[in-house]
Design a protein around this motif. Structure first.
Motif, PDB file in Angstrom:
ATOM      1  N   ALA A   1     -18.792  26.722 -14.405  1.00 42.68           N
ATOM      2  CA  ALA A   1     -17.673  26.874 -15.341  1.00 42.68           C
ATOM      3  C   ALA A   1     -18.101  26.453 -16.754  1.00 42.68           C
ATOM      4  CB  ALA A   1     -16.469  26.059 -14.876  1.00 42.68           C
ATOM      5  N   ALA A   2     -18.863  25.376 -16.859  1.00 43.13           N
ATOM      6  CA  ALA A   2     -19.352  24.913 -18.162  1.00 43.13           C
ATOM      7  C   ALA A   2     -20.295  25.931 -18.795  1.00 43.13           C
ATOM      8  CB  ALA A   2     -20.040  23.560 -18.024  1.00 43.13           C
ATOM      9  N   CYS A   3     -20.977  26.706 -17.942  1.00 39.76           N
ATOM     10  CA  CYS A   3     -21.866  27.780 -18.423  1.00 39.76           C
ATOM     11  C   CYS A   3     -21.097  29.087 -18.605  1.00 39.76           C
ATOM     12  CB  CYS A   3     -23.033  27.975 -17.451  1.00 39.76           C
ATOM     13  SG  CYS A   3     -24.197  26.605 -17.422  1.00 39.76           S
ATOM     14  N   GLU A   4     -19.769  29.003 -18.501  1.00 41.73           N
ATOM     15  CA  GLU A   4     -18.869  30.142 -18.720  1.00 41.73           C
ATOM     16  C   GLU A   4     -19.100  31.280 -17.728  1.00 41.73           C
ATOM     17  OE1 GLU A   4     -19.162  31.124 -22.872  1.00 41.73           O
ATOM     18  OE2 GLU A   4     -18.764  29.048 -23.450  1.00 41.73           O
ATOM     19  N   VAL A   5     -19.308  30.902 -16.466  1.00 46.18           N
ATOM     20  CA  VAL A   5     -19.488  31.880 -15.399  1.00 46.18           C
ATOM     21  C   VAL A   5     -18.277  31.815 -14.478  1.00 46.18           C
ATOM     22  CG1 VAL A   5     -20.892  32.523 -13.396  1.00 46.18           C
ATOM     23  CG2 VAL A   5     -22.002  31.743 -15.497  1.00 46.18           C
ATOM     24  N   ASP A   6     -17.665  32.950 -14.263  1.00 43.27           N
ATOM     25  CA  ASP A   6     -16.522  33.062 -13.361  1.00 43.27           C
ATOM     26  C   ASP A   6     -17.037  33.100 -11.919  1.00 43.27           C
ATOM     27  OD1 ASP A   6     -13.787  33.777 -12.461  1.00 43.27           O
ATOM     28  OD2 ASP A   6     -14.745  35.721 -12.041  1.00 43.27           O
ATOM     29  N   ALA A   7     -16.598  32.150 -11.105  1.00 47.43           N
ATOM     30  CA  ALA A   7     -17.067  32.064  -9.720  1.00 47.43           C
ATOM     31  C   ALA A   7     -16.736  33.322  -8.921  1.00 47.43           C
ATOM     32  CB  ALA A   7     -16.487  30.827  -9.039  1.00 47.43           C
ATOM     33  N   GLY A   8     -15.543  33.875  -9.116  1.00 50.08           N
ATOM     34  CA  GLY A   8     -15.163  35.094  -8.397  1.00 50.08           C
ATOM     35  C   GLY A   8     -16.027  36.276  -8.786  1.00 50.08           C
ATOM     36  N   GLY A   9     -16.275  36.428 -10.075  1.00 52.90           N
ATOM     37  CA  GLY A   9     -17.150  37.507 -10.551  1.00 52.90           C
ATOM     38  C   GLY A   9     -18.580  37.340 -10.068  1.00 52.90           C
ATOM     39  N   LEU A  10     -19.016  36.085 -10.003  1.00 52.55           N
ATOM     40  CA  LEU A  10     -20.366  35.806  -9.505  1.00 52.55           C
ATOM     41  C   LEU A  10     -20.473  36.182  -8.034  1.00 52.55           C
ATOM     42  CD1 LEU A  10     -23.208  34.654  -9.932  1.00 52.55           C
ATOM     43  CD2 LEU A  10     -22.235  32.365  -9.515  1.00 52.55           C
ATOM     44  N   ARG A  11     -19.461  35.832  -7.263  1.00 53.80           N
ATOM     45  CA  ARG A  11     -19.450  36.184  -5.836  1.00 53.80           C
ATOM     46  C   ARG A  11     -19.543  37.700  -5.667  1.00 53.80           C
ATOM     47  NH1 ARG A  11     -18.486  34.227  -0.953  1.00 53.80           N
ATOM     48  NH2 ARG A  11     -17.520  35.584   0.567  1.00 53.80           N
ATOM     49  N   GLU A  12     -18.749  38.440  -6.434  1.00 48.28           N
ATOM     50  CA  GLU A  12     -18.784  39.905  -6.367  1.00 48.28           C
ATOM     51  C   GLU A  12     -20.167  40.445  -6.733  1.00 48.28           C
ATOM     52  OE1 GLU A  12     -15.563  41.683  -8.567  1.00 48.28           O
ATOM     53  OE2 GLU A  12     -14.102  40.357  -7.607  1.00 48.28           O
ATOM     54  N   ALA A  13     -20.788  39.855  -7.750  1.00 44.41           N
ATOM     55  CA  ALA A  13     -22.119  40.304  -8.175  1.00 44.41           C
ATOM     56  C   ALA A  13     -23.158  40.066  -7.076  1.00 44.41           C
ATOM     57  CB  ALA A  13     -22.533  39.598  -9.463  1.00 44.41           C
ATOM     58  N   VAL A  14     -23.063  38.915  -6.399  1.00 43.95           N
ATOM     59  CA  VAL A  14     -24.001  38.616  -5.305  1.00 43.95           C
ATOM     60  C   VAL A  14     -23.798  39.604  -4.161  1.00 43.95           C
ATOM     61  CG1 VAL A  14     -24.688  36.921  -3.562  1.00 43.95           C
ATOM     62  CG2 VAL A  14     -24.233  36.177  -5.908  1.00 43.95           C
ATOM     63  N   LEU A  15     -22.548  39.834  -3.791  1.00 39.10           N
ATOM     64  CA  LEU A  15     -22.263  40.766  -2.695  1.00 39.10           C
ATOM     65  C   LEU A  15     -22.706  42.186  -3.044  1.00 39.10           C
ATOM     66  CD1 LEU A  15     -18.785  39.415  -1.533  1.00 39.10           C
ATOM     67  CD2 LEU A  15     -20.980  39.231  -0.307  1.00 39.10           C
ATOM     68  N   ALA A  16     -22.529  42.587  -4.288  1.00 33.98           N
ATOM     69  CA  ALA A  16     -22.980  43.918  -4.715  1.00 33.98           C
ATOM     70  C   ALA A  16     -24.494  44.016  -4.628  1.00 33.98           C
ATOM     71  CB  ALA A  16     -22.509  44.205  -6.142  1.00 33.98           C
ATOM     72  N   ARG A  17     -25.198  42.954  -5.011  1.00 28.22           N
ATOM     73  CA  ARG A  17     -26.664  42.948  -4.934  1.00 28.22           C
ATOM     74  C   ARG A  17     -27.123  43.020  -3.485  1.00 28.22           C
ATOM     75  NH1 ARG A  17     -31.107  41.046  -7.852  1.00 28.22           N
ATOM     76  NH2 ARG A  17     -29.925  41.800  -9.626  1.00 28.22           N
ATOM     77  N   VAL A  18     -26.473  42.266  -2.619  1.00 24.20           N
ATOM     78  CA  VAL A  18     -26.821  42.282  -1.189  1.00 24.20           C
ATOM     79  C   VAL A  18     -26.606  43.669  -0.616  1.00 24.20           C
ATOM     80  CG1 VAL A  18     -26.144  41.398   1.081  1.00 24.20           C
ATOM     81  CG2 VAL A  18     -26.437  39.810  -0.829  1.00 24.20           C
ATOM     82  N   ALA A  19     -25.489  44.309  -0.962  1.00 21.58           N
ATOM     83  CA  ALA A  19     -25.194  45.663  -0.463  1.00 21.58           C
ATOM     84  C   ALA A  19     -26.220  46.666  -0.987  1.00 21.58           C
ATOM     85  CB  ALA A  19     -23.784  46.080  -0.865  1.00 21.58           C
ATOM     86  N   ARG A  20     -26.578  46.542  -2.252  1.00 24.85           N
ATOM     87  CA  ARG A  20     -27.562  47.455  -2.850  1.00 24.85           C
ATOM     88  C   ARG A  20     -28.931  47.281  -2.187  1.00 24.85           C
ATOM     89  NH1 ARG A  20     -29.543  45.958  -8.416  1.00 24.85           N
ATOM     90  NH2 ARG A  20     -31.314  45.273  -7.218  1.00 24.85           N
ATOM     91  N   ASP A  21     -29.331  46.040  -1.971  1.00 27.47           N
ATOM     92  CA  ASP A  21     -30.643  45.773  -1.372  1.00 27.47           C
ATOM     93  C   ASP A  21     -30.702  46.209   0.082  1.00 27.47           C
ATOM     94  OD1 ASP A  21     -31.440  44.762  -3.800  1.00 27.47           O
ATOM     95  OD2 ASP A  21     -31.357  42.649  -3.166  1.00 27.47           O
ATOM     96  N   ALA A  22     -29.537  46.233   0.765  1.00 28.58           N
ATOM     97  CA  ALA A  22     -29.503  46.648   2.173  1.00 28.58           C
ATOM     98  C   ALA A  22     -29.596  48.142   2.348  1.00 28.58           C
ATOM     99  CB  ALA A  22     -28.217  46.124   2.831  1.00 28.58           C
ATOM    100  N   SER A  23     -29.280  48.896   1.296  1.00 34.69           N
ATOM    101  CA  SER A  23     -29.264  50.344   1.430  1.00 34.69           C
ATOM    102  C   SER A  23     -30.580  50.975   1.029  1.00 34.69           C
ATOM    103  CB  SER A  23     -28.151  50.965   0.612  1.00 34.69           C
ATOM    104  OG  SER A  23     -28.234  50.600  -0.735  1.00 34.69           O
TER     105      SER A  23
END
Length: 181
Positions: free
Chosen positions: A159-181
């Motif tokens: 939060a201090a680094c101005e990162v939204d936890a929900g958006g970060l979670r979505e970005a990680v899941l999108a990366r995992v999905a992309r790497d799996a395909s």
């Protein structure tokens, strides 16, 4: 449990321990886990965090600021060393003997223990990996576990680094999905 972690994930955990020791902390919290993930090269979590603008130096500075504001002192394990000293055990002499026998850096005392928040995040790592159909846990699962646990100073650092936890979670899941395909 650690045998189920990938090499990169284990490396991130070692980095988190190194961060705690370097900063003089006798504990490993989610804030240290976060630093270990950011510092892990060529890892899913590290890549996503850096893409979101989370740099190791700034995260470390924010962590130190937050800990100081909370009154958490960097003791370097001095209370444990003092307790052993009262029993006649000289930790520095033990370290010196171990270094001479096993090589420099072979003995580090005290070994930082995981905080309850870090333990919960690591337990959530298992849940996150299994939900994604994985038997081994990567850095992405550690980060997802930390985010889903919903507690710990690692989230405050984000939060201090101005990162939204929900958006970060979505970005990680999108990366995992992309790497799996």
């Amino acid at each position: 449990m650690f045998e189920y972690f990938t090499d990169r994930a284990r490396h991130a955990l070692v980095l988190s321990q190194d961060e705690a020791l370097t900063l003089g902390h006798d504990f490993i919290g989610t804030e240290h886990l976060l630093l270990g993930l950011i510092g892990s090269d060529q890892s899913t979590a590290g890549d996503v965090l850096r893409e979101r603008g989370v740099e190791l130096t700034r995260a470390r500075e924010e962590m130190v600021r937050l800990l100081e504001a909370a009154g958490v002192a960097a003791t370097g394990g001095q209370p444990a060393k003092d307790a052993l000293s009262s029993l006649g055990i000289d930790v520095e002499e033990v370290k010196h003997q171990a270094d001479n026998t096993f090589g420099a850096g072979a003995f580090q005392y005290p070994r930082p223990a995981y905080t309850e928040d870090a333990k919960k995040a690591l337990e959530q790592t298992l849940t996150e990996a299994r939900a994604l159909g994985r038997e081994r846990f990567g850095t992405e699962h550690i980060l997802l576990g930390m985010l889903s646990s919903g507690q710990g100073r690692g989230l405050e650092v984000l939060a201090a680094c101005e990162v939204d936890a929900g958006g970060l979670r979505e970005a990680v899941l999108a990366r995992v999905a992309r790497d799996a395909s």
